[in-house]
Design an enzyme around this catalytic site. Structure first.
Site, PDB file in Angstrom:
ATOM      1  N   GLU A  64       0.679  -1.282   0.383  1.00  0.00           N
ATOM      2  CA  GLU A  64      -0.312  -0.090   0.101  1.00  0.00           C
ATOM      3  C   GLU A  64       1.037   1.617  -0.088  1.00  0.00           C
ATOM      4  OE1 GLU A  64      -3.176  -0.097  -0.431  1.00  0.00           O
ATOM      5  OE2 GLU A  64      -3.326  -2.173   0.114  1.00  0.00           O
ATOM      6  N   ASP A  82      -9.986   7.451  -6.922  1.00  0.00           N
ATOM      7  CA  ASP A  82     -10.976   5.923  -7.179  1.00  0.00           C
ATOM      8  C   ASP A  82     -12.470   5.766  -7.018  1.00  0.00           C
ATOM      9  OD1 ASP A  82     -10.696   6.265  -4.133  1.00  0.00           O
ATOM     10  OD2 ASP A  82     -10.337   4.022  -4.160  1.00  0.00           O
ATOM     11  N   THR A  87      -8.418   8.504   1.462  1.00  0.00           N
ATOM     12  CA  THR A  87      -8.382   7.867   2.003  1.00  0.00           C
ATOM     13  C   THR A  87      -6.667   7.964   2.845  1.00  0.00           C
ATOM     14  OG1 THR A  87      -8.667   6.073  -0.472  1.00  0.00           O
ATOM     15  CG2 THR A  87      -7.061   5.982   1.096  1.00  0.00           C
TER      16      THR A  87
END
Length: 279
Positions: A64, A82, A87
């Site tokens: 990640e 996305d 995020t």
């Protein structure tokens, strides 16, 4: 769900076939017709063993964040485009998927008046969308400020465990899986969540069960994990942002081919072509 860090774009290094591994099959007894009993999982430390859990956190961070230093990610925040809004954090809590809202609510419960508490109404409004309405322009700055607070760090740890880690380990244990299998479950839940859509963790598991059985159902563990990873790769390729499958192909498959069901060190793997090592 977790996503790549800001050092690499989603298109260049997205955050998210199968050869039956002869070496892994021999190690598991598959080619000899030997089945591992489900009870074998209890003989070795599971993924919730502190040392194994640390390995799991570092493996996920390599995929990640291109780093083994998972604790450096408390402050991470960006919108990678996305469709999930912002995020952030150690497990990629998203403003558009509800887990960020739950996290900030927990932080407000434990520390009323904290720097993020004032964003709770906005987080409720943007849940299910990619909108930044009510969050910009200061939410990222305030997130990074909150990340310096050990209370917020512990909130991130606890929500990661409640929503992702503990359910994965519990399901893995009930399926008779060793630490590697439990990690395969954890990594899948981190990326795909466990909702009702065709690419969720539960749907991936159901897809795997069409062609193999886990040890708890009398199946061979290596054969089942290969089927699970096949299903995982299929799910990843359904979404462009997850279409790079190296975290399966050159990480989890590597450990499985070596018969390392207990996820013992040393571990060597690659993600997005970058090599990693845990001694």
């Amino acid at each position: 769900m977790v996503h790549p860090d800001s050092e690499t774009t989603a298109s260049a290094r997205p955050s998210r076939r199968t050869v039956v591994a002869v070496l892994g099959a021999v190690a598991s007894g598959a080619l000899l017709g030997v089945q591992r009993p489900a009870a074998a999982s209890a003989a070795a430390p599971g993924l919730d063993d502190p040392a194994k859990k640390e390995i799991a956190m570092r493996l996920v961070s390599s995929a990640e964040n291109s780093s083994l230093d998972w604790k450096a990610q408390y402050k991470y925040i960006e919108d990678i485009g996305d469709g999930r809004g912002y995020t952030a954090g150690i497990i990629g809590f998203c403003s558009g998927t509800g887990d960020m809202l739950d996290l900030v609510q927990l932080y407000a419960d434990r520390k009323p008046g904290n720097v993020l508490a004032r964003y709770l109404p906005a987080l409720r409004d943007v849940d299910g969308t990619d909108s930044h309405q009510g969050l910009d322009p200061n939410f990222p700055k305030d997130w990074r400020k909150a990340a310096q607070d050990t209370v917020f760090q512990q909130c991130q740890n606890d929500e990661r465990d409640r929503v992702y880690f503990d359910p994965a380990v519990s399901r893995g244990r009930s399926d008779g899986l060793h630490a590697l299998g439990q990690f395969c479950y954890y990594d899948a839940i981190v990326m795909h969540g466990d909702g009702g859509d065709p690419t969720s963790f539960s749907s991936i598991r159901k897809r795997a069960l069409r062609s193999a059985r886990p040890p708890a159902q009398g199946g061979d563990e290596t054969a089942y994990l290969n089927a699970f990873l096949d299903a995982r790769v299929w799910a990843m390729k359904q979404e462009e942002a997850h279409s790079d499958t190296s975290r399966v192909d050159t990480e989890q498959r590597v450990f499985l081919r070596k018969g390392n069901l207990d996820l013992n060190t040393p571990l060597d793997w690659k993600v997005y072509g970058d090599p990693y090592h845990i001694g």
